[in-house]
Design an enzyme around this catalytic site. Structure first.
Site, short mmCIF file in Angstrom:
data_model
loop_
_atom_site.label_atom_id
_atom_site.label_comp_id
_atom_site.label_asym_id
_atom_site.label_seq_id
_atom_site.Cartn_x
_atom_site.Cartn_y
_atom_site.Cartn_z
N ARG A 1 9.52 18.40 -8.73
CA ARG A 1 10.80 18.24 -9.48
C ARG A 1 12.19 18.72 -8.82
NH1 ARG A 1 8.58 19.96 -15.08
NH2 ARG A 1 8.22 21.79 -13.86
N LYS B 1 -2.60 7.17 1.15
CA LYS B 1 -2.45 7.49 2.62
C LYS B 1 -1.06 8.47 2.75
CE LYS B 1 -2.00 4.70 6.72
NZ LYS B 1 -2.82 5.32 7.72
N ARG C 1 0.97 -1.25 0.03
CA ARG C 1 -0.02 -0.11 -0.15
C ARG C 1 0.78 1.19 0.02
NH1 ARG C 1 -4.67 0.65 4.69
NH2 ARG C 1 -2.65 1.05 5.99
N GLU D 1 -15.80 7.10 6.56
CA GLU D 1 -15.27 6.38 7.83
C GLU D 1 -14.77 7.41 8.90
OE1 GLU D 1 -10.89 5.46 6.36
OE2 GLU D 1 -10.98 7.13 5.14
#
Ligand code: PXG
Length: 289
Positions: A105, A151, A52, A184
């Protein structure tokens, strides 16, 4: 002994481990993280967490400069360095040092930080008696702004939700999607039990694709029906049971939402079954430290 932190190739003491103030992780929340648990000398769902982490990084076009296998070794080493058999590992990958402009960058070297520590989110009696949560005004990220499956180091929505919950005297905040469906909580996925079927919102609609959530689906399979489906606070208020899942929170029963008692106000039999099975699994499954 002072805590040892892995930082860019070596272990340093907690007081020595420092990152540049020009790191875009700090300046812009540009980076990704993972929270992983170890139980009794074994890391739970290590490859799932590492996978993940790399998927989150890919989504924000951040190339982690080491292989997944090396990352797993570092996570295990961080626990060994700190003599932790039961612990919590926080992996943080930042975009790295750049200048005062958004352009990633300009950041040539991502930073890798691995912290091994302890965590207890809720007191033991709350796992027995359940917690009370409250719906907050701050919405969960929508896939049209920042995919909730990333995440990322941008947790401000979740932190604002946590503040709203604290202001209401609660420990956890229920976050909705922009169109009013349950997404959630600030750091945990949510499940309800309706007619003995487990229901959790689809991750793509506004939730992290939680590893504990997936473990619960696995534990339930063959015993209870489980599905991913959008539901509203109305469905939640009228559910038989409710619980939250997360690496840090594990499985915690919810007995009151917005002043409405869920079921009979006590953790239900499905939740209790899942907690028992989850604890057995964390004791037997995992990668040895
Ligand atoms: N939703 C969100 C928004 C999370 O951040 C979960 C659900 C549960 O997912 P897992 O894969 O852990 O079952 C999380 C988990 C921390 C910390 O401080 C991290 C999380 C939750 C609470 C604290 O490291 N992430």
């Amino acid at each position: 002994m002072e805590q040892k932190i892995y930082l860019n190739g070596k272990f340093a003491t907690r007081s020595e481990a420092k990152l540049s103030v020009f790191d875009h992780g700090l300046l812009y929340g540009d980076g990704v993280f993972e929270g992983i648990r170890a139980y009794g000398g074994k890391v739970f769902k290590l490859s799932e967490h590492v996978d993940r982490l790399y998927m989150s990084a890919k989504a924000i076009m951040l190339e982690i400069p080491i292989e997944k296998s090396k990352m797993s070794e570092i996570i295990l080493a961080a626990l060994r360095e700190n003599n932790l058999k039961d612990g919590y590992v926080r992996v943080v990958i930042t975009r790295g040092e750049g200048d005062l402009g958004l352009d990633p960058r300009k950041c040539s070297h991502p930073s890798i930080v691995v912290i091994a520590d302890k965590i207890q989110l809720y007191a033991d009696e709350l796992y027995k008696n359940g917690i009370e949560i409250v719906t907050v005004a701050t919405h969960r990220n929508s896939p049209s702004t920042l995919d909730p499956r990333i995440k990322s180091l941008n947790y401000l929505n979740n932190i604002m939700a946590k503040i709203e919950a604290a202001n209401a005297g609660m420990t956890e905040a229920l976050m909705l999607t922009g169109d009013g469906y349950v997404a959630e909580c600030s750091g945990d996925n949510i499940f309800i039990v309706v007619k003995n079927i487990l229901v959790t919102p689809p991750a793509s609609a506004g939730a992290l694709d939680g590893i504990t959530r997936n473990v619960v689906m696995e534990i339930a399979s063959g015993v209870y029906e489980a599905c991913e489906k959008l539901f509203t606070p109305y469905d939640l208020y009228n559910a038989e049971e409710c619980f939250l899942t997360g690496t840090a929170a594990e499985i915690i029963p919810v007995v009151k939402v917005d002043g409405r008692t869920i079921g009979n106000g006590k953790p239900g039999s499905v939740t209790s079954f899942l907690i028992k099975k989850f604890r057995e699994l964390t004791r037997t499954d995992g990668t040895s430290i």
